[in-house]
Design an enzyme around this catalytic site. Structure first.
Site, PDB file in Angstrom:
ATOM      1  N   GLU A  92     -40.714 -27.251  70.559  1.00 47.53           N
ATOM      2  CA  GLU A  92     -39.911 -26.625  71.616  1.00 47.53           C
ATOM      3  C   GLU A  92     -38.577 -27.326  71.798  1.00 47.53           C
ATOM      4  O   GLU A  92     -38.493 -28.546  71.726  1.00 47.53           O
ATOM      5  CB  GLU A  92     -40.639 -26.769  72.959  1.00 47.53           C
ATOM      6  CG  GLU A  92     -41.598 -25.678  73.279  1.00 47.53           C
ATOM      7  CD  GLU A  92     -42.224 -25.871  74.660  1.00 47.53           C
ATOM      8  OE1 GLU A  92     -43.447 -25.876  74.738  1.00 47.53           O
ATOM      9  OE2 GLU A  92     -41.469 -26.029  75.649  1.00 47.53           O
ATOM     10  N   CYS A 333     -43.477 -28.467  80.230  1.00 46.50           N
ATOM     11  CA  CYS A 333     -43.212 -29.001  78.894  1.00 46.50           C
ATOM     12  C   CYS A 333     -44.419 -28.804  77.974  1.00 46.50           C
ATOM     13  O   CYS A 333     -45.513 -29.198  78.297  1.00 46.50           O
ATOM     14  CB  CYS A 333     -42.956 -30.500  78.986  1.00 46.50           C
ATOM     15  SG  CYS A 333     -42.227 -31.047  80.521  1.00 46.50           S
TER      16      CYS A 333
END
Ligand code: SAH
Length: 351
Positions: A92, A333
């Protein structure tokens, strides 16, 4: 797989170039193509002879960092990227748009082995550390996508940068090099859960980057409940390493403090936070915890968070509450990556 040429620092590239009998200035040309012009392949290096390009390609390749999915927040323009790596792993990267410029939050590892209880990145453990070039290329990929320059980098995505220390410092050498991407160390922030010897080593390298410590609790007992690393490095050692970092680099430390409802947001916690932040002269960043499916933690209410902020300010602590950005496009996250891997990548945002 051949090694990644984008992961070479300037000096490494210069060493290789002269070792094959080429003139040293070629290293500057190649480094410029990779990190200033940011080309995705060796073929695009048009002022380098076909013959030398072949020699390069015989020994090296460019490990890809390719966007496979981009989610764009309607609320604030935040963009979340899923990047595919040469070995098929997915990471990511997040673009945050601020008044002062474009900031990119990069990952430093695929997964993580630090085991923080509230974090999604660590649930399946560590797969591997990212190469220096894979860290840099996350920034280049975002720049290409938005057609604008990125001015700031935060190393706060998946992974623990100081658990991938050599690759991380090579990345810093590469990305701050004035012959390449030329991003000022002052515009880079790296976050660590507190790996003491590496904080000290990093201080001695005298980069100008800002160090952020994930504090999250003000006593060892509490910290150990949510961060396994706290069992290895007690708080007094972590804080003394932070003081060392501040003294050697002259840079102010940031303390990250994720607010978990009923766990670390009481009066005792506030007092501890004031004592620690005051002692360090640190900036405090309060982050209402982002609840993840796999864990039971809930975020502190806005009201309690503001009360804590006021208390800190009354004690002359510099404090911010992290603005939630891109809330509408996914949670905490590492969650985006997890959901992508588990649903096989299908979805309507593919690029
Ligand atoms: N390994 C580094 C970088 C991790 S991510 C570190 O530990 O600092 C950056 C920050 O986000 C860290 O402070 C981390 O503790 C925090 N974080 C991770 N998951 C979170 C969650 N679900 N909610 C709030 N903060 C979280």
């Amino acid at each position: 797989m051949k090694p990644d040429i984008r992961s070479c620092t300037y000096d490494e590239l210069a060493g290789w170039i002269t070792s094959i009998g080429e003139k040293p200035y070629r290293a500057g040309q190649i480094f410029g193509w990779l990190h200033a012009k940011k080309v995705p392949d060796i073929e695009s290096m048009t002022d380098i002879s076909k013959d030398l390009r072949r020699k390069i390609a015989d020994q090296w390749m460019i490990h890809e960092v390719t966007p496979v999915k981009v989610l764009v927040s309607k609320a604030d323009g935040t963009r979340k990227y899923l990047h595919k790596l040469s070995d098929g792993n997915i990471i990511e990267t997040v673009l945050l748009k601020y008044d002062y410029g474009n900031s990119v939050c990069i990952s430093s590892q695929v997964g993580c082995r630090m085991g923080c209880r509230f974090c999604a990145s660590t649930i399946d453990g560590l797969v591997r550390g990212l190469l220096p070039g894979e860290m840099a290329a996350q920034v280049y990929s975002v720049e290409k996508d938005i057609g604008e320059r990125v001015s700031h980098i935060v190393v706060m995505g998946s992974g623990e940068p100081l658990d991938n220390y050599d690759n991380f410092t090579d990345f810093l050498d590469i990305i701050t090099d004035s012959r390449g991407a030329d991003i000022s160390g002052r515009n880079i922030t790296a976050s660590t859960c507190g790996i003491v010897p590496k904080i000290r080593e990093l201080a001695d390298r005298k980069y100008t980057l800002t160090l952020a410590l994930s504090l999250h609790a003000v006593t060892d007992g509490k910290r150990r409940q949510i961060m396994p690393i706290a069992a290895k490095y007690p708080l007094d050692e972590v804080l003394s390493a932070c003081r060392y970092y501040r003294d050697v680099t002259g840079r102010r430390i940031t303390l990250e403090y994720s607010l978990i409802d009923g766990f670390n947001d009481g009066d005792e916690d506030a007092r501890g936070l004031i004592r620690i932040a005051g002692g360090l002269g640190a900036h405090v960043n309060l982050i209402p915890v982002n609840p993840i499916e796999e864990r039971k933690y809930r975020a502190t209410s806005g009201k309690t968070a503001f009360a804590l902020k006021n208390k800190l300010e009354k004690n002359r602590i510099n404090v911010t509450i992290r603005r939630e950005m891109g809330r509408d496009i996914s949670g905490a996250c590492g969650q985006l990556r997890r959901s992508f891997i588990s649903d096989d990548g299908s979805g309507d945002h593919n690029v």
